[in-house]
Write an enzyme that holds these catalytic residues in place. Sequence first.
Site, short mmCIF file in Angstrom:
data_model
loop_
_atom_site.label_atom_id
_atom_site.label_comp_id
_atom_site.label_asym_id
_atom_site.label_seq_id
_atom_site.Cartn_x
_atom_site.Cartn_y
_atom_site.Cartn_z
N ARG A 102 -2.04 -39.44 -27.28
CA ARG A 102 -3.39 -39.63 -27.84
C ARG A 102 -3.54 -41.11 -28.11
O ARG A 102 -2.76 -41.69 -28.87
CB ARG A 102 -3.55 -38.82 -29.13
CG ARG A 102 -4.78 -39.20 -29.93
CD ARG A 102 -5.10 -38.25 -31.03
NE ARG A 102 -5.68 -37.02 -30.52
CZ ARG A 102 -6.35 -36.13 -31.25
NH1 ARG A 102 -6.51 -36.32 -32.55
NH2 ARG A 102 -6.85 -35.04 -30.70
N HIS A 129 -11.56 -35.85 -23.74
CA HIS A 129 -10.70 -34.97 -24.53
C HIS A 129 -10.52 -33.66 -23.75
O HIS A 129 -11.00 -32.60 -24.16
CB HIS A 129 -11.33 -34.73 -25.91
CG HIS A 129 -10.39 -34.13 -26.91
ND1 HIS A 129 -9.04 -33.96 -26.67
CD2 HIS A 129 -10.62 -33.65 -28.18
CE1 HIS A 129 -8.48 -33.41 -27.73
NE2 HIS A 129 -9.41 -33.21 -28.66
N GLN A 132 -9.15 -30.15 -25.10
CA GLN A 132 -10.09 -29.43 -25.96
C GLN A 132 -11.01 -28.53 -25.13
O GLN A 132 -11.33 -27.41 -25.52
CB GLN A 132 -10.93 -30.44 -26.77
CG GLN A 132 -11.94 -29.79 -27.70
CD GLN A 132 -11.28 -29.05 -28.85
OE1 GLN A 132 -10.46 -29.60 -29.56
NE2 GLN A 132 -11.63 -27.78 -29.03
N ASP A 222 -20.29 -32.48 -32.14
CA ASP A 222 -19.06 -33.15 -32.55
C ASP A 222 -19.44 -34.19 -33.60
O ASP A 222 -20.63 -34.50 -33.77
CB ASP A 222 -18.41 -33.81 -31.31
CG ASP A 222 -17.07 -34.49 -31.62
OD1 ASP A 222 -16.44 -34.14 -32.64
OD2 ASP A 222 -16.66 -35.37 -30.84
N CYS A 262 -15.23 -28.77 -31.91
CA CYS A 262 -13.81 -29.07 -31.67
C CYS A 262 -13.05 -29.30 -32.97
O CYS A 262 -11.84 -29.17 -33.01
CB CYS A 262 -13.68 -30.28 -30.74
SG CYS A 262 -14.26 -31.83 -31.45
N ARG A 290 -6.53 -23.79 -28.74
CA ARG A 290 -5.82 -25.02 -28.35
C ARG A 290 -4.37 -24.68 -28.04
O ARG A 290 -3.80 -25.16 -27.07
CB ARG A 290 -5.90 -26.06 -29.49
CG ARG A 290 -7.27 -26.64 -29.75
CD ARG A 290 -7.74 -27.51 -28.60
NE ARG A 290 -6.80 -28.59 -28.32
CZ ARG A 290 -6.74 -29.75 -28.98
NH1 ARG A 290 -7.62 -30.01 -29.93
NH2 ARG A 290 -5.85 -30.67 -28.66
N1 NVA Z 1 -14.98 -37.39 -30.96
C1 NVA Z 1 -13.92 -37.14 -31.91
C2 NVA Z 1 -13.12 -35.95 -31.51
C3 NVA Z 1 -12.07 -35.56 -32.50
C4 NVA Z 1 -11.23 -34.40 -32.04
C5 NVA Z 1 -13.04 -38.38 -32.01
O1 NVA Z 1 -12.72 -38.98 -30.98
O2 NVA Z 1 -12.68 -38.75 -33.12
N1 CP Z 2 -10.02 -31.20 -32.04
C1 CP Z 2 -8.95 -31.98 -32.18
O1 CP Z 2 -8.45 -32.59 -31.22
O2 CP Z 2 -8.43 -32.02 -33.43
P1 CP Z 2 -7.32 -33.01 -34.00
O3 CP Z 2 -7.92 -34.38 -34.03
O4 CP Z 2 -7.01 -32.49 -35.37
O5 CP Z 2 -6.12 -32.97 -33.09
#
Ligand code: NVA
Ligand code: CP
Length: 303
Positions: A102, A129, A132, A222, A262, A290
């Site tokens: 990540r 992502h 997800q 989101d 998500c 997930r």
């Molecule tokens: N758009 C959000 C998704 C979190 C799972 C982010 O990138 O923070």
């Molecule tokens: N939806 C998602 O990826 O959650 P986290 O940021 O908690 O991993």
Amino acid sequence: MRHFLSLKDFTKEEIIEIINVGLKIKKETKNRIFQPYLKNINLAMIFEKSSTRTRVSFETGINQLGGNGLFLSSKDIQLGRGEPIKDTARVISRMVDLIMIRTFGQDRLEEFASFSKVPVINGLTDKYHPVQLLADYMTMIEFQKENGVCAYVGDGNNMTHSWMILASKLGLELRIATPKGYEPLDDVKEMCEEFAKESGAKLIYTNDPKEAVKDADVVTTDTWVSMGQEEEKEKRIKDFKGYEVNDELMSLAKDDALFLHCLPAYRGYEVSEEVFESHADEIFSEAENRLHAQKGLMVWLMN
Ligand code: NVA
Ligand code: CP
């Protein structure tokens, strides 16, 4: 060897196949049958951003499959002190069998993958992502909405881009409502137009949430402030006025519409407390998926 960096590199058939592997293993898991499909496989999980779901689902998933997970926060490894990403990739990939990362830029992930000797999974970047979306589509299948019209309301971000690719690969109708200035990236739009020509998908862009949600089967949103955008929070909250998914907006969708998120969710911003709690069953099934979808992905990649 295949990496899983974006859904754009996968065919419709492959996406469905991965989800079906996940559904099969889910059924076994629900019957407390834990087959060691990935016995002795070591998964390194590198996090340059926070996570609850991604960490817990990958770590539990690899353990249930008979393998081991190593949680590596960039704060604790030399990557966080400036060791180059390509050196990190060359070291870790000589020691483990599978890597999830990540990170921030998609280019950073791609550089990592290009130096890795083992499959690399995107656990979220600023642009995409994809894991997800495997869980989201699994949830749509389980709620019998797999061919439904989808509406995304909110920020044109990594989730939006991933929804666009999923819809355009699978031939779905997806309407995207963002405020002006927060539209999805043009290169993703162009790429998805090409996929849509082949699949028959319909992608519609608007600045009107009502237009997007009207008669939709699936509504999703989101956060307005993604990880790394904390400094823009105040401005964003002003710019997204009118984009909350609340009862009034949901009343325009089909009566039995699904609401997906998500997570993490920010009530009173992108979603109201009422909408969130009245759709909690779907949302938390999506979160649980997930685990199941990623088990399918890991088994698929390692075979
Ligand atoms: N758009 C959000 C998704 C979190 C799972 C982010 O990138 O923070
Ligand atoms: N939806 C998602 O990826 O959650 P986290 O940021 O908690 O991993």
